[in-house]
Write a protein that holds these residues in place. Sequence first.
Motif, mmCIF file in Angstrom:
data_model
loop_
_atom_site.group_PDB
_atom_site.id
_atom_site.type_symbol
_atom_site.label_atom_id
_atom_site.label_comp_id
_atom_site.label_asym_id
_atom_site.label_seq_id
_atom_site.Cartn_x
_atom_site.Cartn_y
_atom_site.Cartn_z
ATOM 1 N N LEU A 121 0.815 -1.175 0.167
ATOM 2 C CA LEU A 121 -0.164 -0.169 0.243
ATOM 3 C C LEU A 121 0.980 1.389 -0.100
ATOM 4 C CD1 LEU A 121 -3.015 -1.057 2.562
ATOM 5 C CD2 LEU A 121 -3.196 -0.668 -0.061
ATOM 6 N N ALA A 122 1.928 1.360 0.959
ATOM 7 C CA ALA A 122 2.748 2.563 0.829
ATOM 8 C C ALA A 122 3.358 2.621 -0.498
ATOM 9 C CB ALA A 122 3.844 2.148 1.936
ATOM 10 N N ALA A 123 3.934 1.581 -1.006
ATOM 11 C CA ALA A 123 4.951 1.508 -2.119
ATOM 12 C C ALA A 123 3.957 2.094 -3.523
ATOM 13 C CB ALA A 123 5.413 0.453 -2.583
ATOM 14 N N ARG A 124 2.747 1.768 -3.144
ATOM 15 C CA ARG A 124 1.833 2.289 -4.567
ATOM 16 C C ARG A 124 1.081 3.508 -4.217
ATOM 17 N NH1 ARG A 124 -0.587 -3.027 -7.303
ATOM 18 N NH2 ARG A 124 1.585 -4.017 -7.292
ATOM 19 N N GLY A 125 1.363 4.197 -2.999
ATOM 20 C CA GLY A 125 0.841 5.412 -2.654
ATOM 21 C C GLY A 125 -0.674 5.374 -2.357
ATOM 22 N N ALA A 126 -1.125 4.511 -1.675
ATOM 23 C CA ALA A 126 -2.423 4.125 -1.249
ATOM 24 C C ALA A 126 -3.113 5.298 -0.502
ATOM 25 C CB ALA A 126 -2.695 3.153 -0.635
ATOM 26 N N ALA A 127 -2.070 5.875 0.626
ATOM 27 C CA ALA A 127 -2.528 7.086 1.348
ATOM 28 C C ALA A 127 -2.955 8.183 0.489
ATOM 29 C CB ALA A 127 -1.522 7.497 2.394
ATOM 30 N N SER A 128 -2.257 8.495 -0.557
ATOM 31 C CA SER A 128 -2.551 9.726 -1.240
ATOM 32 C C SER A 128 -3.482 9.453 -2.560
ATOM 33 C CB SER A 128 -1.274 10.174 -1.830
ATOM 34 O OG SER A 128 -0.660 9.393 -2.807
ATOM 35 N N LEU A 129 -4.048 8.460 -2.624
ATOM 36 C CA LEU A 129 -5.229 8.198 -3.648
ATOM 37 C C LEU A 129 -6.438 9.123 -3.270
ATOM 38 C CD1 LEU A 129 -5.124 4.337 -4.052
ATOM 39 C CD2 LEU A 129 -4.322 6.105 -5.457
ATOM 40 N N GLU A 130 -6.983 9.840 -4.347
ATOM 41 C CA GLU A 130 -8.212 10.256 -4.222
ATOM 42 C C GLU A 130 -9.427 9.458 -4.048
ATOM 43 O OE1 GLU A 130 -9.010 13.882 -4.974
ATOM 44 O OE2 GLU A 130 -6.701 13.987 -5.008
ATOM 45 N N GLY A 131 -10.372 9.819 -3.179
ATOM 46 C CA GLY A 131 -11.581 9.255 -2.871
ATOM 47 C C GLY A 131 -11.493 8.455 -1.573
ATOM 48 N N PRO A 132 -12.416 7.426 -1.298
ATOM 49 C CA PRO A 132 -12.307 6.885 -0.019
ATOM 50 C C PRO A 132 -11.040 6.316 0.479
ATOM 51 C CG PRO A 132 -13.737 5.477 -1.623
ATOM 52 C CD PRO A 132 -13.251 6.940 -2.154
ATOM 53 N N PRO A 133 -10.792 5.914 1.704
ATOM 54 C CA PRO A 133 -9.551 5.351 2.170
ATOM 55 C C PRO A 133 -9.476 3.781 1.687
ATOM 56 C CG PRO A 133 -11.138 5.583 3.951
ATOM 57 C CD PRO A 133 -11.645 6.421 2.981
ATOM 58 N N THR A 134 -8.483 3.317 1.482
ATOM 59 C CA THR A 134 -8.483 1.744 1.076
ATOM 60 C C THR A 134 -7.918 0.999 2.598
ATOM 61 O OG1 THR A 134 -7.533 2.297 -0.972
ATOM 62 C CG2 THR A 134 -7.072 0.201 -0.216
ATOM 63 N N VAL A 135 -8.848 -0.260 2.558
ATOM 64 C CA VAL A 135 -8.790 -1.142 3.657
ATOM 65 C C VAL A 135 -8.484 -2.552 2.830
ATOM 66 C CG1 VAL A 135 -9.902 -2.407 5.511
ATOM 67 C CG2 VAL A 135 -9.828 0.118 5.434
ATOM 68 N N VAL A 136 -7.502 -3.220 3.255
ATOM 69 C CA VAL A 136 -7.468 -4.663 2.922
ATOM 70 C C VAL A 136 -7.709 -5.678 4.219
ATOM 71 C CG1 VAL A 136 -5.762 -6.242 2.100
ATOM 72 C CG2 VAL A 136 -5.419 -4.053 1.222
ATOM 73 N N VAL A 137 -8.710 -6.575 3.828
ATOM 74 C CA VAL A 137 -9.266 -7.209 4.918
ATOM 75 C C VAL A 137 -8.223 -8.667 4.683
ATOM 76 C CG1 VAL A 137 -10.833 -8.695 5.751
ATOM 77 C CG2 VAL A 137 -11.218 -6.362 5.316
ATOM 78 N N TRP A 138 -7.244 -8.779 5.262
ATOM 79 C CA TRP A 138 -6.569 -10.263 5.284
ATOM 80 C C TRP A 138 -7.364 -11.424 6.143
ATOM 81 C CZ3 TRP A 138 -2.833 -11.283 1.779
ATOM 82 C CH2 TRP A 138 -2.404 -12.480 1.908
ATOM 83 N N VAL A 139 -7.519 -12.419 5.363
ATOM 84 C CA VAL A 139 -8.260 -13.432 5.944
ATOM 85 C C VAL A 139 -7.454 -14.683 5.956
ATOM 86 C CG1 VAL A 139 -10.460 -14.697 5.567
ATOM 87 C CG2 VAL A 139 -10.408 -12.592 4.881
ATOM 88 N N GLY A 140 -7.480 -15.398 7.426
ATOM 89 C CA GLY A 140 -6.625 -16.643 7.485
ATOM 90 C C GLY A 140 -7.470 -17.217 8.383
ATOM 91 N N PRO A 141 -6.935 -18.666 8.474
ATOM 92 C CA PRO A 141 -7.658 -19.568 9.424
ATOM 93 C C PRO A 141 -7.485 -19.121 10.881
ATOM 94 C CG PRO A 141 -5.521 -20.563 8.668
ATOM 95 C CD PRO A 141 -5.490 -19.129 7.919
ATOM 96 N N GLY A 142 -8.187 -19.450 11.827
ATOM 97 C CA GLY A 142 -8.213 -19.106 13.098
ATOM 98 C C GLY A 142 -8.092 -20.650 13.762
ATOM 99 N N PRO A 143 -8.395 -20.664 15.142
ATOM 100 C CA PRO A 143 -8.755 -21.852 16.091
ATOM 101 C C PRO A 143 -10.159 -22.198 15.622
ATOM 102 C CG PRO A 143 -8.443 -19.929 17.243
ATOM 103 C CD PRO A 143 -7.963 -19.571 16.019
ATOM 104 N N GLY A 144 -10.435 -23.557 15.902
ATOM 105 C CA GLY A 144 -11.792 -24.031 15.868
ATOM 106 C C GLY A 144 -12.442 -23.430 14.776
ATOM 107 N N PHE A 145 -13.761 -22.883 14.772
ATOM 108 C CA PHE A 145 -14.503 -22.240 13.743
ATOM 109 C C PHE A 145 -14.359 -20.577 13.703
ATOM 110 C CE2 PHE A 145 -17.131 -25.845 15.396
ATOM 111 C CZ PHE A 145 -17.245 -26.783 14.255
ATOM 112 N N LEU A 146 -12.937 -20.365 14.108
ATOM 113 C CA LEU A 146 -13.021 -18.885 13.852
ATOM 114 C C LEU A 146 -12.093 -18.707 12.529
ATOM 115 C CD1 LEU A 146 -11.889 -17.621 17.513
ATOM 116 C CD2 LEU A 146 -14.021 -17.424 16.211
ATOM 117 N N THR A 147 -12.464 -17.629 11.940
ATOM 118 C CA THR A 147 -11.531 -16.929 10.658
ATOM 119 C C THR A 147 -10.857 -15.888 11.136
ATOM 120 O OG1 THR A 147 -13.155 -17.888 9.389
ATOM 121 C CG2 THR A 147 -11.643 -16.272 8.391
#
Length: 155
Positions: free
Chosen positions: A81-107
């Motif tokens: 995100l920093a290398a591609r200048g995401a903080a200075s993009l016009e418009g709404p903020p960017t959020v990346v949701v990183w999904v991974g396994p969790g214990p039991g039934f959790l993600t």
Amino acid sequence: MNLLPLVALAAAQSAGPPPPEIAVVVAGAGMTDFAGDTLARVAPEDGSGMFRRTPPAFEVADFEACAGTGVEPEACVREILAARGAASLEGPPTVVVWVGPGPGFLTGWTCVGVGAQPTASGRQRTGLDWSPGQEAANADKAAGCVLAAAAESGW
């Protein structure tokens, strides 16, 4: 006396401001369908949710390297995100949701914004329970995660 204009005005005033717009990308190792369903509950397309999803300037493929062996996903996503200048993009903020396994039934969810560090790390790293009956609790956690990460943009 016609009360309809007064009722309409009262309804408009009680509606409050529109929900904030956030460009969300879901990436990671599995359970992305579950993440998409959860986000659809939190931010439905009709704009009635806790925030409105807008098209992101990034794609899932931009973060594929972050799933590599020995790579710390949050640091990797922040670097991209920093290398591609995401903080200075016009418009709404960017959020990346990183999904991974969790214990039991959790993600595991890690919500990464455009800042150098999380604004609320306790909210930006959470576990969602995909067992039946947990939809409302998951929606609250997911919204908190995304909104905290969006706050890294400074709004």
